[in-house]
Design a protein around this motif. Sequence first.
Motif: not given
Length: 141
Positions: A33-38
């Motif tokens: 989700s952090t990678a998706h957020h970026f």
Amino acid sequence: MFTSRRTVTIEWGDCDPADIVFYPNYFRWFDASTAHHFKAAGLPKPELIRQYGVVGFPMVDTQAKFHKPSRHGDEVVIETTITRFGASSFDVEHRLLRDDILCVEGFEKRVLVKKSEDGQGITSCPVPEKVKARFFVSDAK
């Protein structure tokens, strides 16, 4: 602050014999989700690496609060927000919801890193202001 959302369907293999999610899977989903957020903010990880010469943003601290279990077949939404930037670090909060009910809260501290001068390891580096700005607007692209 910019919040991104992604949907995850709980699969049979995500669960333990009691048919609830085996807790390390939440951390796997939070990492994704952090990678998706970026990416949702217009900075997919490969572009961040290319534009700013970093090698990534490893997690240096993490925790979670478990409120309600999730089970095989559940569809959950993970809301992700970067709540604070330091010089080279940033704090990420995740909220995992099922039918708008908060089930799990996740917290991460991450550090932006580049290769060390000798090329043998990694070292922290400042988070560029242009990167920070993408997460403190409501219409990040």
